[in-house]
Design an enzyme around this catalytic site. Structure first.
Site, PDB file in Angstrom:
ATOM      1  N   ARG A 297      -2.707  -7.140  10.196  1.00 38.55           N
ATOM      2  CA  ARG A 297      -1.670  -8.555   9.727  1.00 38.55           C
ATOM      3  C   ARG A 297      -2.299  -9.423  10.233  1.00 38.55           C
ATOM      4  O   ARG A 297      -1.608 -10.840   9.858  1.00 38.55           O
ATOM      5  CB  ARG A 297      -0.706  -7.615  10.180  1.00 38.55           C
ATOM      6  CG  ARG A 297       0.211  -7.086   9.501  1.00 38.55           C
ATOM      7  CD  ARG A 297       0.550  -7.032   7.896  1.00 38.55           C
ATOM      8  NE  ARG A 297       1.167  -5.643   7.343  1.00 38.55           N
ATOM      9  CZ  ARG A 297       1.015  -4.604   6.736  1.00 38.55           C
ATOM     10  NH1 ARG A 297      -0.477  -5.114   6.199  1.00 38.55           N
ATOM     11  NH2 ARG A 297       1.574  -3.863   5.968  1.00 38.55           N
TER      12      ARG A 297
ATOM     13  N   ASP B 101      -8.392  -1.595  -0.646  1.00 37.63           N
ATOM     14  CA  ASP B 101      -6.569  -1.048  -0.027  1.00 37.63           C
ATOM     15  C   ASP B 101      -5.429  -1.704  -0.375  1.00 37.63           C
ATOM     16  O   ASP B 101      -5.426  -3.039   0.528  1.00 37.63           O
ATOM     17  CB  ASP B 101      -6.932  -0.666   2.074  1.00 37.63           C
ATOM     18  CG  ASP B 101      -5.749   0.463   1.564  1.00 37.63           C
ATOM     19  OD1 ASP B 101      -5.465   0.837   1.244  1.00 37.63           O
ATOM     20  OD2 ASP B 101      -4.929  -0.093   2.382  1.00 37.63           O
TER      21      ASP B 101
ATOM     22  N   ASP C  76      -2.372   4.383   8.050  1.00 33.17           N
ATOM     23  CA  ASP C  76      -2.208   3.310   7.074  1.00 33.17           C
ATOM     24  C   ASP C  76      -0.601   2.407   7.879  1.00 33.17           C
ATOM     25  O   ASP C  76      -0.091   2.594   7.284  1.00 33.17           O
ATOM     26  CB  ASP C  76      -1.451   4.310   5.964  1.00 33.17           C
ATOM     27  CG  ASP C  76      -1.320   2.925   5.229  1.00 33.17           C
ATOM     28  OD1 ASP C  76      -1.701   1.809   5.158  1.00 33.17           O
ATOM     29  OD2 ASP C  76      -1.031   3.168   3.924  1.00 33.17           O
TER      30      ASP C  76
END
Lengths: 440, 310
Positions: A65, A155, A308
């Protein structure tokens, strides 16, 4: 000068194929000695009695992030979460804001990871500029940058155009890179909230059919055959994709694949109470898909367990399911879930499980410093874990900045005691090492 | 009685019978000159509507008022908290802080009432959530059917239209099957989920063969946007293949009924002449909605030792 004696552990080393009770001495960042009854008077002792000593874990797939959503996670907080989970290397997905589609951004992520110094942060680069699927990202410059990007992915999205996917593979092959796909045909998946099936029909939620993944996986395998590019399929969720990978490997196509702990642990039943934390993409699927994913990990069709790890702010998950973004955190749970869901029921032995968590993904990414073997001269990236430790998932105790998991309160078995990164404990006796904390 | 009503799954045949019997007693109240009972005096009911609705909101409002409850109406646009506006959870907490006893919620997002029931101490009544359920609609439909047919056992009900996106269909199928009725669904194949068989309903893509054996033909509203999603070619084709016009109504047995949850698209799913025929009980459905919602509020919120209604 730092010397550690890891005493009395069961050393399970998938790279060497060995499993034995022995001592390990780590000196100045490297393994200096492996053997029985070792004595190192100058060493700090790390007790490993009853514990397993293994190569540090390697995560092929997590979302840090940063840059862009530092309220949800930062490279520092994700590094701490990773170390606490037993990881020594993590691959950062490029769907940040801005997208990691240029050398400047991947170098920034890579350098920030080094500055934190708790794990190796390996940036993945985007395939397309802004992950829009229209123009190639600066693939060559990212590959040649200080970050030495080896894996490219959009992704978060699959590459929708077959022609664009072909061009990207043809280009990436020239840099010996890996084309990694989030397999999802968006026209079939549009608006989907969960796996399409009996449960989505009853719950009145729009479904994402398994075929949305299967179709793109099949296309990519065909294009990998055509182009010769290395293909990696991210977060495989359904039985038919596992079978496609199995056949492609038998055919000699250069394809690898990963599965997440949540896809081998949970099914779409987790959505029955409309818990937004159970919303992930690809969605949790059926019990037969879950078992097929486990079988794929067991026979090596799936090369890696990848988290993930997808942190989301509380206010984003704490709203109507249809508005909540997909994803759940995973770095601090993957080892426990692998041991509890795969090893304890006997689907994988410890050696195979550690291969999927460490050696497999390290080889896939070409990370020579990770994944073992544990032998004199090798970089000391190690994890020591207690396979019998019983604990419960407590999101409040996460080192990650985010708490989004549907697994709160779930009993797990197995937890990291010590994590050594470049020969120094980042986690010691189950706690973030004081030394590392003081350095922050 | 249950604390929250989120889905017809929660109700057994006995529960449904109790709700319908109580509604029957309460309906007599609406025939009196003074149409009010003191049962819920001092209780507060909030109608929290995130989707435009006239009949359901008014029906709930009137039901609560007839039982002497205080009623608050709160309409809002459903938005992601990322966009501007108060989040659903904050709204729930605000209502909680004001001490409401029941929240009647309509929301475009399936499962929103479930989530609300996790956040609020008040009773939550689902007044329609996304494509999930609309339990009070099913209860009033069951009530309306029971008025004409004494017994659900063996009752043959056809539900025609967009089953896929219909909360009314989901709740009605569950309620009807719980009560022992036989359900057949019909409509464009794209709008009938393949899972319907596992819900206990039969499927006939062709409507005409099932009409002679149908006691109740329940027509669902056609949403215009389904056409733009290419789920069927055109409204004209829909009307031609699945619309219930006078010719098709004649294929049904003499004592059979036509129902529709409203609002109707005349000339699409229902012929104008059909909607105005004596077999259509659409307006009874509306009237019965009031009694059934009174019954639910009474059973869920009314103190058990208070004297029975009527």
């Amino acid at each position: 000068m730092s010397v550690y004696l890891i005493r009395g552990g069961r050393v399970v080393d998938p790279a060497a194929g060995t499993d034995r009770r022995t001592d390990v001495v780590v000196r100045d960042g490297v393994v200096s000695d492996v053997g029985d009854g070792l004595d190192a008077p100058d060493a700090e002792v790390l007790e490993a009695e009853g514990a397993v000593v293994a190569p540090g874990l390697v995560d092929l797939h997590c979302h840090l992030r940063e840059p862009g959503r530092e309220d949800e996670e930062t490279i520092a907080s994700a590094s701490r979460a990773a170390a606490a989970g037993g990881y020594t290397s993590i691959c950062a997905m490029p769907n940040t804001d801005p997208v990691a589609d240029s050398a400047a951004i991947v170098e920034k992520v890579w350098a920030a990871g080094r500055a934190v110094g708790l794990v190796d942060v390996v940036p993945a680069g985007a395939i397309s500029r802004g992950q829009q699927g229209l123009r190639l990202a600066d693939i060559g410059e990212m590959a040649r940058s200080a970050a030495q990007v080896r894996i490219f992915t959009d992704d978060g999205h699959g590459v929708q155009s077959s022609l664009f996917a072909r061009r990207a593979m043809e280009y990436i092959v020239g840099f010996d890179g890996i084309y990694a796909e989030h397999c999802e045909d968006e026209s079939l998946a549009a608006g989907g909230q969960m796996h399409e099936g009996e449960r989505s029909a009853v719950l009145g939620l729009r479904g994402i059919p398994s075929e949305a993944e299967e179709l793109m996986a099949a296309r990519d395998i065909a294009l990998a055959r055509l182009t010769g590019c290395r293909l990696h399929l991210l977060h495989v969720s359904c039985a038919r994709t596992v079978e496609l990978v199995r056949r492609a490997k038998a055919e000699g196509i250069r394809v690898t694949a990963e599965a997440t702990p949540h896809h081998f642990t949970l099914t779409d039943a987790a959505l029955e109470g409309y818990d937004p934390n159970a919303k992930v993409q690809p969605p949790l699927r059926t019990e037969s898909d879950r078992l097929a994913v486990i079988a794929g990990l067991a026979d090596g069709t799936l090369d890696a367990v990848a988290t993930d790890h997808a942190p989301h702010a509380l206010e984003e998950k704490d709203q109507e399911l249809t508005f909540a973004p997909p994803g759940m955190v995973g770095l601090e749970l993957a080892l426990g879930l692998t041991l509890t869901e795969l090893v304890e029921p006997g689907h994988l032995d410890l050696m195979a499980a550690l291969d999927r968590l460490s050696t497999g993904p390290a080889r896939l990414l070409g990370l020579d410093d990770h994944g073992g073997p544990i032998e004199p001269g090798a970089p000391a990236n190690l994890v020591v874990f207690d396979p019998a430790a019983r604990w419960k998932v407590d999101p409040e105790a996460f080192h990650s900045k985010s708490r989004n998991t549907p697994l709160a309160g779930r009993p797990l078995r197995g937890r990291a005691l010590h994590t050594l990164f470049k020969g120094r404990p980042t986690v010691q006796d189950g706690r973030m090492s004081d030394r590392e904390l003081a350095a922050r | 009685m249950i604390k929250h009503l989120l889905s017809m799954d929660q109700l057994s045949a006995d529960d449904i019978t109790l709700i319908l019997d109580t509604a029957e007693s309460l309906r007599q109240v609406t025939d009196r000159p003074i149409k009010k009972l003191p049962t819920l005096r001092g209780r507060t009911v909030c109608n929290l509507f995130y989707e435009a609705s006239t009949r359901t909101r008014i029906s709930f409002e009137l039901a609560a008022k007839r039982l002497s409850a205080d009623v608050i109406n709160f309409s809002a646009d459903a938005k992601s908290s990322v966009s501007k506006g108060e989040s659903f959870k904050d709204t729930a907490w605000t209502l909680e802080a004001m001490g409401v006893d029941a929240i009647v919620v309509r929301h475009g997002s399936s499962g929103a009432p479930h989530q609300l029931s996790n956040w609020a101490k008040a009773s939550v009544i689902n007044a329609g959530d996304g494509a999930h359920e609309h339990p009070t609609q099913a209860l009033l439909d069951l009530f309306s059917m029971r008025e004409h047919f004494k017994d659900f056992s063996g009752l043959k009900v056809a539900i025609v239209g967009d089953i896929m996106h219909s909360r009314v269909a989901r709740s009605n199928i569950k309620g009807l099957i719980t009560m022992g009725a036989e359900v057949t669904v019909s409509g464009p194949p794209t709008l009938i989920p393949p899972q319907v068989a596992s819900w206990g309903a039969k499927v006939s893509y062709d409507i005409e063969p099932i009409l002679p054996g149908t006691d109740v033909c329940y027509l669902l509203r056609v949403q215009q946007e389904r056409q733009s999603e290419q789920l069927f070619p055109s409204l004209r084709e829909y009307a031609a293949l699945w619309g219930l016009d006078a010719r098709r109504m004649k294929m049904m047995p003499e004592q059979s009924l036509v129902m529709h949850p409203g609002p109707m698209n005349r000339g699409v799913e229902i012929g104008a002449d059909v909607s105005e025929s004596p077999r259509s009980i659409v307006l009874n459905q509306v009237a019965n909605g009031l009694a059934v919602r009174m019954s639910l509020l009474y059973l869920m919120l009314g103190a058990p030792n208070q004297e029975a209604a009527a």
